[in-house]
Design a protein around this motif. Structure first.
Motif, mmCIF file in Angstrom:
data_model
loop_
_atom_site.group_PDB
_atom_site.id
_atom_site.type_symbol
_atom_site.label_atom_id
_atom_site.label_comp_id
_atom_site.label_asym_id
_atom_site.label_seq_id
_atom_site.Cartn_x
_atom_site.Cartn_y
_atom_site.Cartn_z
ATOM 1 N N TYR A 162 0.839 81.727 23.398
ATOM 2 C CA TYR A 162 -0.599 81.121 23.142
ATOM 3 C C TYR A 162 -1.814 82.206 23.417
ATOM 4 N N GLN A 163 -1.656 83.116 24.641
ATOM 5 C CA GLN A 163 -2.520 83.911 24.820
ATOM 6 C C GLN A 163 -2.585 85.205 23.981
ATOM 7 N N ARG A 164 -1.584 85.343 23.033
ATOM 8 C CA ARG A 164 -1.447 86.702 22.467
ATOM 9 C C ARG A 164 -1.338 86.229 21.060
ATOM 10 N N ARG A 165 -1.807 84.815 20.496
ATOM 11 C CA ARG A 165 -1.652 84.261 19.139
ATOM 12 C C ARG A 165 -2.362 85.501 18.366
ATOM 13 N N GLY A 166 -1.666 85.670 17.269
ATOM 14 C CA GLY A 166 -2.174 86.827 16.275
ATOM 15 C C GLY A 166 -1.115 88.053 16.312
ATOM 16 N N LEU A 167 -0.819 88.257 17.865
ATOM 17 C CA LEU A 167 0.328 89.396 18.083
ATOM 18 C C LEU A 167 1.579 88.935 18.161
ATOM 19 N N VAL A 168 1.710 87.767 18.268
ATOM 20 C CA VAL A 168 3.022 87.303 18.603
ATOM 21 C C VAL A 168 3.337 85.849 17.725
ATOM 22 N N HIS A 169 4.310 85.770 17.051
ATOM 23 C CA HIS A 169 4.686 84.347 16.331
ATOM 24 C C HIS A 169 5.983 84.156 17.112
ATOM 25 N N LEU A 170 5.776 82.541 17.489
ATOM 26 C CA LEU A 170 6.818 82.161 18.303
ATOM 27 C C LEU A 170 7.593 81.140 17.040
ATOM 28 N N CYS A 171 8.862 81.548 16.793
ATOM 29 C CA CYS A 171 9.692 80.963 15.799
ATOM 30 C C CYS A 171 10.804 80.274 16.247
ATOM 31 N N CYS A 172 10.985 78.824 15.936
ATOM 32 C CA CYS A 172 12.002 78.017 16.367
ATOM 33 C C CYS A 172 12.658 77.482 15.281
ATOM 34 N N SER A 173 13.960 77.747 15.303
ATOM 35 C CA SER A 173 14.708 77.223 14.058
ATOM 36 C C SER A 173 15.244 75.880 14.369
#
Length: 472
Positions: free
Chosen positions: A170-181
């Motif tokens: 959350y603190q790095r949104r835009g730099l990281v995408h959390l993907c959950c299959s």
């Protein structure tokens, strides 16, 4: 020299380097690729957190399948790795050697860590191919790092590792995408599930399971998230309940819920356990399905005649491989629409479960023509229905062309039941033998179970291991 000698030498080299952690840290940028994986595994197993933090900043591969190495997330290890990633992600000019695109926290791809893969990944051919792809300048801005994880939300407070990961992403949104299959929600209050959905990249979710929630609240609070899960393949609602007797309100909620399916163009499997909420409104949901389903399960609840009727009317149910209507009472509805559906899916249907539907033998003729055409059927559960001996014989004869049928269950005939609706084994045993003779006249069964389940005498139930149940 044995074939295992090179990996062993690499392990020894890694152990030697890690004895001096300061030296190991300073050597990372120039470390030969062939040493990287064994050294990382050594640092991981010995929990050299500083080395892990530095190594991930110079990771020379596009993927880091950490989940197959760390079956259960370890908080300090996770913190060390994420700290290293933070240092890279916040740099405008990232290290030349860093190639990481995917951090995978799922338990997949164990072969990545196989010692034999180290040599293969560093062969001249593999290195040349990688350099061709990796050394090309990247166009535009840096692509977000993708973090893959399967999530099971079932505790409050949440698992500490999961909570830390969510906060970090959350603190790095835009730099990281959390993907959950795969996302499974058990008893967690809906507000916590919504917080998770705000962090997860919604179009990465391929399988969603929600348990023990109120349908009205679920539809109102999650509607906007569900419609963004455009790559959803499998959707499961288990034991979701409802506390409204307002039929008009239910209709409006089902219509709103159905609109979600207009966006789910890749949905293949829909399972709803405790289906009563959709009683009288099922068509509003079925008609919105955009993609032909392979698996439909509507179980443990009541459906009206118009609900059953709509099952054969829409093309989205024309290619089913698995149909489960277990414990949906059907004794008061016409089964002609179900028979029509069976004829429609005869070329594809592999599993048919009508267990506990309370089907009466007088209704059986409506589904027999369709059933007899299901040439791909391998599993047929028909126990806990009300069948006479003659009706069961007729049913068994209609399975003569089902050569792929490998697991089948049938109820004890009504003639074998006593006044308490329990099996009288003295009557049942010869009747079962008679039914088996009838079946063997038309085909040879593989795994078959005739009678009450589980068996009150031996306790057995239908299973893939069961050959033939002949308990007396």
């Amino acid at each position: 020299m044995s074939i295992r000698a090179p990996p062993r030498l690499l392990e020894l080299a890694g152990q030697s380097l890690l004895r001096d952690q300061a030296l190991a840290v300073s050597a990372m940028e120039e470390l030969p690729r062939v040493l990287y994986l064994p050294l990382f595994m050594e640092a991981f197993s010995r929990r050299h957190f500083e080395a892990l933090t530095v190594m991930v900043q110079a990771w020379p591969f596009t993927r880091l399948p950490l989940g197959s190495l760390m079956k259960t997330l370890h908080l300090e290890t996770l913190k060390a790795l994420l700290e290293g990633l933070h240092m890279v992600l916040t740099q405008k000019d990232r290290p030349r050697r860093w190639k990481l695109q995917v951090l995978d926290l799922r338990d997949v791809d164990e072969n990545f860590w196989w010692p034999g893969a180290w040599a293969l990944s560093c062969s001249p051919e593999a290195t040349s191919m990688r350099q061709t792809a990796e050394d090309c300048p990247r166009m535009g801005e840096h692509q977000p790092l993708k973090v893959f994880i399967d999530i099971c939300v079932k505790e409050i407070p949440q698992d500490e590792c999961l909570r830390y990961l969510f906060r970090w992403v959350y603190q790095r949104r835009g730099l990281v995408h959390l993907c959950c299959s795969k996302l499974v929600n058990y008893l967690t209050p809906i507000k916590y599930l919504r917080k998770s959905l705000k962090i997860i990249h919604l179009d990465s979710i391929q399988e969603l399971e929600i348990r023990n929630m109120s349908w009205p609240r679920l539809i109102r609070k999650l509607h906007c998230y569900l419609k963004e899960m455009k790559n959803l393949r499998k959707l499961i609602f288990s034991r979701c309940h409802h506390y409204t007797s307002d039929n008009d309100l239910e209709g409006r909620l089902v219509a709103k819920f159905g609109s979600v399916f207009l966006r789910l163009e890749h949905l293949q499997s829909l399972k709803i356990k405790l289906v009563t909420f959709f009683s009288g409104h099922l068509e509003q949901l079925i008609r919105c399905l955009q993609n032909p389903l392979e698996n439909l399960e509507l179980t443990c609840g009541y459906l009206l005649e118009e609900d059953v009727k709509c099952l054969s009317q829409y093309p989205s149910l024309g290619y089913l491989k698995h149909l489960n209507l277990s414990y949906v009472p059907l004794f008061r509805v016409s089964l002609e629409p179900l028979g029509a559906l069976l004829e429609k899916v005869a070329a594809t249907l592999e599993t048919l479960i009508l267990e506990g539907c309370q089907i009466h033998y007088s209704q059986l003729s409506a589904i027999l023509p369709g059933l007899s055409c299901c040439s791909q059927l391998t599993t047929f559960y028909f126990g806990r229905n009300f069948m006479s001996v003659d009706a069961l014989k007729d049913l068994l004869r209609h399975t003569s062309g089902l050569s792929k049928l490998s697991l089948e269950t049938y109820p004890a005939p009504d003639e074998s039941l006593n006044s308490l609706v329990r099996v009288d084994w003295e009557i049942f045993t010869p009747l079962r033998a008679e039914l088996m003779r009838t079946l063997r006249e038309v085909r040879q069964p593989r795994r078959i179970f005739i009678g009450p389940t589980p068996c009150p005498s031996c306790g057995s139930s239908p299973s893939e291991e069961l050959e033939l149940h002949l308990c007396c």
